[in-house]
Write an enzyme that holds these catalytic residues in place. Structure first.
Site, PDB file in Angstrom:
ATOM      1  N   ASP A 118       0.859  -1.183   0.000  1.00  0.00           N
ATOM      2  CA  ASP A 118       0.000   0.000   0.000  1.00  0.00           C
ATOM      3  C   ASP A 118       0.892   1.228   0.000  1.00  0.00           C
ATOM      4  O   ASP A 118       2.118   1.121  -0.057  1.00  0.00           O
ATOM      5  CB  ASP A 118      -0.948   0.002   1.194  1.00  0.00           C
ATOM      6  CG  ASP A 118      -2.307   0.594   0.829  1.00  0.00           C
ATOM      7  OD1 ASP A 118      -2.349   1.785   0.474  1.00  0.00           O
ATOM      8  OD2 ASP A 118      -3.317  -0.132   0.891  1.00  0.00           O
ATOM      9  N   HIS A 141      -3.182   3.049  -4.582  1.00  0.00           N
ATOM     10  CA  HIS A 141      -2.466   2.647  -3.357  1.00  0.00           C
ATOM     11  C   HIS A 141      -1.055   2.149  -3.677  1.00  0.00           C
ATOM     12  O   HIS A 141      -0.591   1.163  -3.095  1.00  0.00           O
ATOM     13  CB  HIS A 141      -3.252   1.566  -2.613  1.00  0.00           C
ATOM     14  CG  HIS A 141      -4.550   2.047  -2.044  1.00  0.00           C
ATOM     15  ND1 HIS A 141      -4.624   2.733  -0.853  1.00  0.00           N
ATOM     16  CD2 HIS A 141      -5.824   1.957  -2.508  1.00  0.00           C
ATOM     17  CE1 HIS A 141      -5.894   3.036  -0.604  1.00  0.00           C
ATOM     18  NE2 HIS A 141      -6.636   2.587  -1.596  1.00  0.00           N
ATOM     19  N   GLU A 155     -10.414   2.529  -4.689  1.00  0.00           N
ATOM     20  CA  GLU A 155     -10.070   3.904  -4.343  1.00  0.00           C
ATOM     21  C   GLU A 155      -9.000   4.495  -5.268  1.00  0.00           C
ATOM     22  O   GLU A 155      -7.977   5.010  -4.834  1.00  0.00           O
ATOM     23  CB  GLU A 155      -9.612   3.975  -2.882  1.00  0.00           C
ATOM     24  CG  GLU A 155     -10.701   3.532  -1.905  1.00  0.00           C
ATOM     25  CD  GLU A 155     -10.233   3.532  -0.463  1.00  0.00           C
ATOM     26  OE1 GLU A 155     -11.071   3.714   0.427  1.00  0.00           O
ATOM     27  OE2 GLU A 155      -9.025   3.311  -0.222  1.00  0.00           O
TER      28      GLU A 155
END
Length: 768
Positions: free
Chosen positions: A205, A293, A353
């Site tokens: 991440d 990410h 995301e």
């Protein structure tokens, strides 16, 4: 996806005892098993495992690996390993390969005073049965250096068992905060104990890259380490009153004069973890999150993004560029090494995301969009995901992505992991599209969300199958898992606290698939000593009938019964945090003046609860408002914008205004982020002290009679907070402000009076 166990011949003969079907038989259940088996037949007597007991393997010793697990447990209890033999005679534990047990993880277990027979068609089924035997054995089998017994006594019983869902998973994020190999193995062992079959490891991440990739060494040489960030600082602040939030010193180094936090697993270390899990028939699903990410990778290989670097945007970081061939070369090279480490047929690509707003500025992306007929950033992401899926499939793997991957279109062969509870149609859309779906909604299956007294109940009553699916479509829901994101979980102890006992509730949902909550709670009480032996720092049962904010007119009484007999409650009144030297709450405590009591429950083994802050305020009964011609319902003003606190909601010009007959989020509140302002009166039917329970995701503040009753403000997951107010009969003003930051859409308001059970506020009370 439902599994069953079938036998072509009668195996279980009832000569004593009775069949205990699941539903409605909690009072007869005496076995401390979680998850509870599908069918249990109690019988008379017991089988005693002693040093002369023999383990008999199937022909060809197909179950030797599984038998080793069983023998290790026995050795912990007896101090010696059992010998292997033929299975003739008595005093034998016989493992039988039986193809007529049709469920892959199903098993049949027969325990009589003379022998134990465990039948399964697969090694996975054999292990699930062995874990049942483990839970029936004394707790000391969990301790290699524990007290040794002369015999291990197991009750006579016949069990026919199989799983309801094929995907029974737990997740662990090792990127935000790093966890040791020993802890991951402990985690795997606990998953096996409760019959989970999947561990989803979130390995990369923005905050850290945790798996060695030999072709790109800087991913771990540099990307695995960071200076302390804002998530660390939040934990450090909390550590002032709770040491479980202290940053684990095992993962702190000094390099070039800088203090760095992090760590990574070598490929060899991870292969060892994979082998440890495989022995317990648990698949490890790796996640290397792309295309978003990826800051830890882009910072060290800047060419991966469209503009040569990564930074934080309004919400998310700059992703890798889906329009350059060099991106796919990198991604495929990384995953080739991942394939070598992890044999699972499922590989998780993330896909959540993603801030693709900058892609359209790239010349490469403009050209690709024209070439492929792509018009949106979501479609660009789908281009990346679909191309990577073809690469996965070419290498014999199946792609899993978070449900965000649905937005630009996805092939029906991808597996979708549903997490965004605020998009309830996402799993329905995926299942109708033919995608297999794994349910992981943030509420109630994000175990990093702060637990409250309702958390275990909410997990236990979670139904993985959405109501909008028919029977055929529902077969595409293959199971569920709980996720553990570790931004606020810096230590192994805090990890245990957040995961347990919620994990045990999910285990029963996914394996047994039936509802016996009271029976489960009784068995959970019996499981705590085993968790103690396994050194699990679980969250203690909540203290009941404890309101955070209490009021009284003359005097009040703090009277709490400990939920566990060995639990000792200690308190302070001077603002200090209770410790083992603080005063014991040994009986009812009378309160005659306003005060704040801090209370903590302690166990003999050192476990303790979080601090309960119990406020008492002396208060006069609020006089009612005299108002004629009121109308039913409350006024609800809706503001379609983002607010971090309820105080920021405007007082004028709402986006919309409604009259509501219950305190919930109205259907008209359709924006991703918004504020609500409820105003009006409660028509209180009887004078007294009322307790109100406000559950919010995200935040809310409740005022009644112009008095602050509950402060549940801020951006957070669904948490219940409570408070009291002294009210005279009649109309009392109510003002409730609520904010939704994007996600939960949860708002509940209940009340109780004089210690009654919480209940919904009657519509007849609501006036404006």
């Amino acid at each position: 996806m439902i599994n069953t166990v079938k036998k072509t011949a009668t195996v279980i003969l009832l000569t004593a005892g009775m069949v205990l079907p699941w539903r409605g038989q909690a009072q007869n259940q005496s076995l401390p098993l979680i998850p509870y088996p599908q069918k249990v037949t109690m019988a008379s007597g017991s089988f005693n495992i002693n040093r002369q007991t023999v383990i008999a393997l199937p022909s060809g010793q197909q179950s030797h690996q599984e038998a080793t697990l069983l023998n290790n447990m026995v050795a912990n209890g007896l101090g010696t390993y059992l010998k292997y033999g033929t299975g003739a005679g008595t005093n034998v534990i016989k493992l039988v390969t039986d193809a007529s047990v049709t469920a892959n993880e199903g098993y049949i277990l027969s325990i009589t005073p003379k022998k134990i027979i465990l039948s399964a068609k697969s090694g996975a089924g054999m292990v699930r049965g062995i874990e049942t035997i483990r839970q029936l054995m004394p707790d000391n089998v969990e301790l290699a250096n524990g007290t040794k017994l002369k015999q291990l006594v197991l009750p006579s019983v016949n069990i026919e068992d199989y799983s309801t869902y094929t995907w029974r998973g737990m997740h662990l994020d090792v990127s935000r905060h790093f966890f040791s190999i020993a802890y991951i193995k402990k985690y795997i062992d606990l998953l096996a104990l409760y019959k989970f079959n999947t561990l989803h490891l979130h390995l990369t991440d923005d905050q850290g890259w945790r798996i060695e990739i030999k072709k790109y060494p800087k991913l771990t040489e540099q990307g695995a380490w960071r200076t302390f960030n804002n998530q660390d600082s939040v934990c450090m602040e909390k550590a002032k009153t709770n040491p479980d939030f202290a940053i684990d010193p095992k993962h702190i180094i000094t390099r070039n004069g800088k203090t760095l936090y992090g760590g990574f697993y070598t490929q060899q270390q991870m292969k060892g973890i994979v082998a440890y899990a495989a022995q317990r028939h648990i698949d490890i699903i790796p996640e290397v999150d792309m295309p978003g990410h990826m800051m830890a990778a882009i910072n060290n290989y800047p060419y991966l993004s469209c503009d040569g670097g990564s930074k934080w945007g309004e919400v998310f970081t700059t992703p890798i560029c889906p329009c350059n061939e060099s991106t796919f070369t990198f991604a495929e090279n990384v995953y080739k090494e991942i394939f070598e480490i992890f044999p699972s047929k499922y590989i998780h690509i993330g896909g959540d995301e993603v801030d693709g707003s900058g892609w359209a500025k790239s010349g490469a992306c403009k050209a690709l969009m024209v070439k492929e007929g792509i018009t949106t950033a979501a479609q660009l992401q789908s281009y990346f995901i679909n191309r990577m899926e073809k690469f996965f499939n070419k290498n014999g793997r199946k792609l899993i992505g978070w449900d965000d991957v649905l937005e630009g279109g996805i092939s029906p062969t991808a597996i979708v992991m549903y997490w965004r509870s605020w998009k309830p149609n996402a799993p329905v859309t995926a299942a109708k599209n033919g995608n297999k779906v794994i349910m992981t909604p943030g509420s109630p299956l994000y175990f990093d969300n702060e637990p409250d007294k309702n958390s275990v109940y909410n997990v236990y009553h979670f139904n993985p199958v959405p109501e909008k699916l028919n029977a055929t479509e529902a077969k595409n829901i293959i199971g569920a898992q709980a996720n553990v994101w570790t931004e606020r979980i810096p230590t192994e102890n805090r990890g245990d606290y957040m995961i347990f006992p919620r994990l045990t509730a999910l285990a029963e949902v996914l394996w047994t698939g039936k509802n016996d909550y009271q029976g489960y709670l009784a068995r959970l009480q019996q499981n705590y000593p085993r968790l103690d032996a396994l050194n699990v720092h679980y969250r203690l049962p909540d203290l009941q009938n404890v309101a955070q904010n209490n009021v009284f007119t003359n005097q009040a009484t703090l009277n709490i019964t400990a939920p566990l007999p060995q639990m000792v409650m200690r308190y302070t009144t001077d603002g200090s945090v209770p410790n083992l030297k603080s005063t014991v709450l040994s009986g009812p405590l009378k309160i005659t003046q306003s005060a704040t009591i801090k209370l903590t429950a302690f166990m003999p083994n050192g476990l303790h609860s979080d601090v309960y802050n119990i406020n008492y305020k002396q208060q006069n009964l609020a006089e009612p408002i005299i108002k004629a011609n009121t109308q039913p319902g409350l006024t609800c003003d809706y503001y379609g914008a983002f607010y971090k606190k309820t105080a920021l909601i405007p007082t004028e010009k709402p986006t919309g205004q409604y009259i509501v007959n219950t305190v919930v989020v109205p259907a008209e509140a359709a924006a991703p982020q918004f504020g609500l302002r409820y105003t009006g009166y409660l028509d209180i039917p009887e004078t007294g002290i009322y307790t109100f329970y406000l559950t919010c995701d995200d935040g809310g503040i409740l005022n009644i009679a112009n008095r602050l009753v509950v402060d549940n403000d801020g951006l957070h997951s669904a948490i219940e907070k409570d408070g009291q107010v002294a009210l005279q009969q009649g109309l009392q003003p109510i003002a409730l402000n609520f904010i939704e930051g994007g996600g939960g859409y949860t708002l509940k308001l209940k009340y109780s009076k004089n210690g009654s059970a919480p209940q919904d506020i009657p519509a007849a009370w609501l006036k404006h």
